[in-house]
Design a protein around this motif. Structure first.
Motif, PDB file in Angstrom:
ATOM      1  N   CYS B 124      47.162  -3.631  67.150  1.00  0.00           N
ATOM      2  CA  CYS B 124      48.080  -3.434  66.019  1.00  0.00           C
ATOM      3  C   CYS B 124      48.697  -2.040  66.034  1.00  0.00           C
ATOM      4  CB  CYS B 124      47.371  -3.664  64.702  1.00  0.00           C
ATOM      5  SG  CYS B 124      48.450  -3.276  63.302  1.00  0.00           S
ATOM      6  N   PHE B 129      44.638  -3.816  61.179  1.00  0.00           N
ATOM      7  CA  PHE B 129      43.388  -4.581  61.267  1.00  0.00           C
ATOM      8  C   PHE B 129      42.203  -3.630  61.365  1.00  0.00           C
ATOM      9  CE2 PHE B 129      46.075  -8.123  62.777  1.00  0.00           C
ATOM     10  CZ  PHE B 129      45.519  -9.153  62.042  1.00  0.00           C
ATOM     11  N   TRP B 139      42.743  -7.548  57.477  1.00  0.00           N
ATOM     12  CA  TRP B 139      44.121  -7.105  57.680  1.00  0.00           C
ATOM     13  C   TRP B 139      44.629  -6.440  56.410  1.00  0.00           C
ATOM     14  CZ3 TRP B 139      48.327  -9.166  54.926  1.00  0.00           C
ATOM     15  CH2 TRP B 139      49.604  -8.860  55.416  1.00  0.00           C
ATOM     16  N   CYS B 144      50.991  -3.230  57.547  1.00  0.00           N
ATOM     17  CA  CYS B 144      51.635  -4.131  58.515  1.00  0.00           C
ATOM     18  C   CYS B 144      53.166  -4.032  58.487  1.00  0.00           C
ATOM     19  CB  CYS B 144      51.226  -5.566  58.224  1.00  0.00           C
ATOM     20  SG  CYS B 144      52.021  -6.780  59.283  1.00  0.00           S
ATOM     21  N   ILE B 145      53.766  -3.999  59.684  1.00  0.00           N
ATOM     22  CA  ILE B 145      55.228  -3.974  59.774  1.00  0.00           C
ATOM     23  C   ILE B 145      55.786  -5.326  60.247  1.00  0.00           C
ATOM     24  CG2 ILE B 145      55.241  -1.491  60.249  1.00  0.00           C
ATOM     25  CD1 ILE B 145      55.965  -2.197  63.176  1.00  0.00           C
ATOM     26  N   GLY B 146      54.888  -6.262  60.534  1.00  0.00           N
ATOM     27  CA  GLY B 146      55.351  -7.597  60.926  1.00  0.00           C
ATOM     28  C   GLY B 146      55.819  -7.707  62.362  1.00  0.00           C
ATOM     29  N   CYS B 147      55.275  -6.857  63.256  1.00  0.00           N
ATOM     30  CA  CYS B 147      55.743  -6.882  64.644  1.00  0.00           C
ATOM     31  C   CYS B 147      55.167  -8.051  65.434  1.00  0.00           C
ATOM     32  CB  CYS B 147      55.397  -5.578  65.341  1.00  0.00           C
ATOM     33  SG  CYS B 147      53.618  -5.355  65.564  1.00  0.00           S
ATOM     34  N   ARG B 148      54.062  -8.607  64.975  1.00  0.00           N
ATOM     35  CA  ARG B 148      53.422  -9.775  65.580  1.00  0.00           C
ATOM     36  C   ARG B 148      52.778  -9.491  66.942  1.00  0.00           C
ATOM     37  NH1 ARG B 148      58.281 -11.017  64.007  1.00  0.00           N
ATOM     38  NH2 ARG B 148      59.113 -11.705  66.003  1.00  0.00           N
ATOM     39  N   CYS B 150      49.779  -8.413  67.214  1.00  0.00           N
ATOM     40  CA  CYS B 150      48.418  -8.929  67.081  1.00  0.00           C
ATOM     41  C   CYS B 150      48.352 -10.371  67.583  1.00  0.00           C
ATOM     42  CB  CYS B 150      47.955  -8.840  65.634  1.00  0.00           C
ATOM     43  SG  CYS B 150      49.154  -9.465  64.439  1.00  0.00           S
TER      44      CYS B 150
HETATM   45  S1  SF4 Z   1      52.191  -7.918  62.718  1.00  0.00           S
HETATM   46 FE1  SF4 Z   1      52.113  -5.958  63.819  1.00  0.00          FE
HETATM   47  S2  SF4 Z   1      51.746  -4.458  62.217  1.00  0.00           S
HETATM   48 FE2  SF4 Z   1      51.216  -6.466  61.326  1.00  0.00          FE
HETATM   49  S3  SF4 Z   1      49.047  -6.692  61.695  1.00  0.00           S
HETATM   50 FE3  SF4 Z   1      50.076  -7.657  63.430  1.00  0.00          FE
HETATM   51  S4  SF4 Z   1      50.210  -6.024  64.985  1.00  0.00           S
HETATM   52 FE4  SF4 Z   1      49.746  -5.034  63.019  1.00  0.00          FE
END
Ligand code: SF4
Ligand code: SF4
Ligand code: SF4
Lengths: 410, 299
Positions: B124, B129, B139, B144-148, B150
């Motif tokens: 992340c 997390f 979480w 969280c920035i929503g980068c996905r 993870c």
């Molecule tokens: S979406 Fe990105 S920022 Fe959000 S928990 Fe997953 S890795 Fe972290």
């Protein structure tokens, strides 16, 4: 900071039929972009919980970063190694890098679910995350690129500041500011140039580390612990071809004579770089014995062969030939192949190679995703055109001036 | 830049180097986090599970997710297709054919495995997390920035994303009932399970129970405790009467998922020595080539 060639603004009209087409494409992209921001990523893309990254990451971000590598390779060549004859291409490459990275950042903003939190990585650090490292390096590097470009702006406006109407009273002030900037920049520029090269080396390779953590979810043809090295090598080898490609395109579109002696020099240097990339790629394949996967003749195998043959082997052979180096169309073809090859490689790494468990259906980019990507690229080209018209970026063959300056220097 | 004096150049370079070095403590802090030895887990015995899906219901209730009444979960038709946990259900039960005994299909509950060395935690970008001492991998929506990323990293493809939301989309996954456990309750699924297919407790104990069952009833179980060694160990463990590959469990090695990428990462950034040396090296090259008599004569 320029050498003996004279970069100048190009007195050309902005609008042409081609520009009109690009504007339409950009507009189409913006429509879908609005959809993404109003109704969420799912409304526009085909992304799923199994395939969380699509072409917005694979092309806009990963390929974008790689293809903007011309900025740091030419800076290293022209400024760090002081090969003066290449100064003519440093500015165009710098402009591409600056615009390229700006669009990479834009691409990231579009793809992440919470765009308004784009600044979070600056505050919340996670040193174990490869993505964090890429992010931080890219953020710093964008600033470095803007600073490197500032002298071009001051050069354009120094002594020519004339604000419209009542603002004219501020002219002397702005002039003084520019002069101050110009002097300060001249003194410190080398710091930024070296920083730019270091930062590029770091994030170009870390971009390769990104997919390492996906482990067995990534096809063995691509999943290797030396991914960061392969990413760095391919980024370095695509730098000059990208510059050649751009220069030839710009020359064509603006009706200039291509600087062939500079470009064939770049082409000559590309061959060994491609050779090294190929050696590592093949070495990795034989050590890990992944060539067995090529026999399967599936999408993965075909895409791997394409990126190696089209992107490395064929252009390598071409760049080794004198005739190719002398002929603009052939040089263009060879460079275009390298550029395409690296773009395919990034798409392969981030999309084709990624085979998650429990995939309910496979990923194909939606019309909206393609529209946004195409729109962004169109916008980038438009901005590039506008920039070279306004700013002194492209070197015009002003030989008398060049010689004069050259003598002063020696 | 061409008019730069040697001294200005050197001071500038040194200052930038010092600035980078100042960041070093952050890199140092990022050493391997060992999981707590007292952490808890859940043992899922798929040979006991009857596929009643009550756990799905209880999970939704516990997490404030929309759910039809418990009775509707008796509907077996959902087993016609394979499902995965998503933003509407943090756990789902799938049914698989049993080649050893066609009369007895195997039901398997799926959710986050709460890895000992979680890839999601390592990957992340903002450290949203965390692996808690009690075993739960949780979480933080505030970061969280929503980068996905993870989702790219997780070897079990567990984190789900709210793709339909334009504002504050969340990453959704089993949080080991952190809220309930804060109140001293056990996880909702474990509590509701009518046949005790789920056992909650310290992971050490669960591992002992699992090994013991597998050893004592070799006819009933394959000799494999899934999660004992996979990706460095997971806190949720599974035992089963059929081979795990027939139940769609991924084949994973014994080394922690984040291992390779973290060592590369630390290699590149070892106390910022490599970047700073590269900086110095380039500075030297620049300085030498600038002062070499040939530099002006090329072209
Ligand atoms: S979406 Fe990105 S920022 Fe959000 S928990 Fe997953 S890795 Fe972290
Ligand atoms: S199963 Fe996936 S989401 Fe759960 S702890 Fe492991 S890596 Fe993280
Ligand atoms: S509640 Fe228990 S028996 Fe019912 S599906 Fe869940 S784990 Fe299986």
């Amino acid at each position: 900071m320029d050498g003996f060639m004279r970069p100048a603004s190009l007195p050309r009209p902005f609008l042409t039929p081609g520009v009109g087409v690009l504007m339409l494409l950009a507009l189409n992209g913006l429509v879908f972009l609005a959809g993404r921001f109003l109704f969420g990523i799912g409304a526009v893309t085909n992304l799923t919980n199994q395939y969380p990254w699509g072409i917005w990451i694979g092309i806009d971000v990963a390929a974008g970063v790689a293809l903007a590598a011309g900025g740091f390779t030419t800076a290293a060549l022209g400024h760090v190694m002081h090969r003066e004859q290449y100064h003519a291409v440093v500015r165009p490459a710098l402009l591409t890098a600056m615009l390229g990275y700006t669009f990479v950042a834009l691409g990231v903003c579009i793809d992440i679910g919470r765009s308004y939190y784009i600044w979070h990585p600056l505050v919340y650090w996670n040193g174990t995350s490869a993505l964090f490292e890429v992010g931080i390096c890219v953020v710093i590097y964008i600033h470095v690129l803007y600073i490197e470009f500032l002298p071009v702006v001051t050069e354009r406006f120094l002594g020519r500041v004339s604000l419209p109407g009542p603002l004219a009273r501020l002219d002397p002030l702005v002039e003084r500011l520019l002069r101050f900037l110009d002097r300060g920049l001249a003194r410190t520029m080398s710091v930024f140039i070296i920083a730019g090269v270091v930062l590029s080396t770091l994030h170009q390779s870390s971009l390769g580390t990104l997919m390492v953590i996906a482990g067995p979810k990534m096809h063995p043809l691509w999943q290797t612990p030396i991914l960061p090295l392969l990413f760095l090598l391919s980024a370095v080898s695509v730098g000059f071809p990208m510059v050649i490609l751009e220069s030839l395109l710009a020359a064509r579109s603006f009706g200039l004579k291509p600087e062939m002696h500079v470009l064939s020099g770049l082409g000559r240097m590309t061959a060994p770089l491609l050779g090294i990339t190929l050696a590592f790629k093949m070495g990795d394949m034989f050590i890990r014995e992944t060539f067995v996967h090529l026999g399967a003749c599936d999408t993965a195998g075909i895409m791997f062969m394409t990126e190696v043959l089209v992107g490395i082997v064929i252009p390598l052979r071409m760049f080794l030939s004198r005739d190719v180096l002398k002929s603009p169309p052939l040089l263009f073809t060879a460079s275009a192949l390298v550029v395409a090859g690296v773009a395919i490689n990034r798409v392969n790494n981030f999309i084709i190679a990624y085979t998650p468990p429990y995939a309910l259906k496979s990923y194909h980019p939606s019309f909206g995703e393609v529209s946004v990507t195409v729109g962004l690229i169109s916008l980038l080209v438009l901005l590039y055109r506008a920039s070279v018209i306004v700013f002194p970026v492209i070197s015009l063959p002003d030989r008398t001036l060049a010689r004069a300056k050259y003598t002063v220097k020696g | 830049m061409a008019r730069l004096s040697r001294r200005q150049f050197l001071t500038g370079t040194a200052m930038f180097g010092a600035e980078l070095a100042g960041l070093a403590p952050a890199a140092r802090a990022a050493t391997r986090r060992e999981p707590s030895p007292d952490r808890t887990g859940v043992l899922v015995d798929t040979s006991v599970c009857i596929g009643c899906r009550s756990c799905e219901f209880a999970c939704k209730k516990a997490h404030g997710l929309e759910t039809p009444p418990l009775e509707s979960y008796e509907d077996r038709s959902v087993f016609a297709e394979r499902r995965r946990p998503d933003h509407t259900a943090l756990t789902v039960v799938n049914r698989y054919d049993n080649l050893r005994d066609p009369e007895l299909p195997v039901a398997v509950k799926a959710q986050c495995m709460h890895c000992a060395y979680p890839a999601c935690v390592s990957a992340c970008i903002v450290g949203a997390f965390t692996k808690r001492p009690d075993g739960a991998v949780v979480w933080d929506t505030g970061k969280c920035i929503g980068c996905r990323y993870c989702m790219i990293a997780c070897p079990f493809q567990v984190p789900a994303f709210e793709y339909h939301k334009a504002l504050q989309p969340r990453i959704m996954k089993c949080d080991f009932c952190s809220a309930r456990r804060g109140e001293g309750k056990i996880p909702a699924c474990v509590e509701i399970c009518p046949v005790e297919a789920l056992t909650f407790g310290p992971r050490e104990d669960l591992l002992r129970i699992a090994r013991d069952r597998v050893k004592r009833f070799p006819d009933r179980y394959v000799s494999h405790v899934f999660g004992e060694a996979e990706v460095g160990g997971t806190d949720w463990l599974y035992i089963s009467g059929v081979d795990f590959s027939a139940l769609q469990f991924p084949q994973l090695g014994r080394s922690p998922a984040p291992g390779v990428s973290e060592s590369i990462q630390h290699g590149i950034f070892a106390y910022f020595v490599p970047p700073v040396s590269l900086y110095a090296l380039l500075g030297a090259v620049m300085w030498i080539s600038k002062n070499s008599p040939e530099s002006g004569e090329e072209a």
